[in-house]
Design a protein around this motif. Structure first.
Motif: not given
Length: 136
Positions: A62-70, A87-90
């Motif tokens: 699980r990876i948090f993203v603040a925005g961007g493009f796919a 997510v586990e590193d937040i």
């Protein structure tokens, strides 16, 4: 490998993920969407949220993203993220502090629409980060 999606998540600083997956679900600008092998080509904005990477029927990353493009292409799926973190590193306390600062900044934002828009954008990121960690 047939039947898998070649996935890569890149930030301005580094490659955060590069792996084959069975399914990847991302927070698209118009709602969450999943990419399976053979997905039609697609370009989408991302909103703040969490990318879920599946191996079989289980979420393995699980990876948090603040925005961007796919970008979905015939043989790969690439996420270009403005900011991303596993997510586990937040740090929960840091996420709660960021949310508090963002709320204060929005309260203080005055004058130009640009100041308000920037404060609202940071608040959206901070809220999504807090939800991802449970620090809200």
């Amino acid at each position: 490998m047939a039947g898998r999606v070649q996935f890569e998540l890149v930030t301005p600083e580094r490659v955060l993920a590069a792996e084959e997956a069975d399914l990847v679900v991302v927070p698209g600008g118009d709602g969450n969407f999943g990419v399976l092998p053979g997905h039609a080509p697609l370009l989408s904005t991302l909103r703040p949220g969490v990318v879920d990477i599946y191996q079989g029927d289980k979420i393995t990353s699980r990876i948090f993203v603040a925005g961007g493009f796919a970008e979905v292409a015939e043989d790969r799926f690439t996420v270009l993220a403005d900011e991303a973190q596993a997510v586990e590193d937040i740090d929960d306390a840091a996420a709660a502090e960021r949310l508090s600062r963002a709320r204060d900044a929005l309260t203080r934002a005055q004058g130009s629409d640009e100041d308000v828009a920037a404060a609202e954008a940071e608040l959206a990121v901070a809220e999504a980060l807090a939800v991802a960690t449970g620090a809200h």
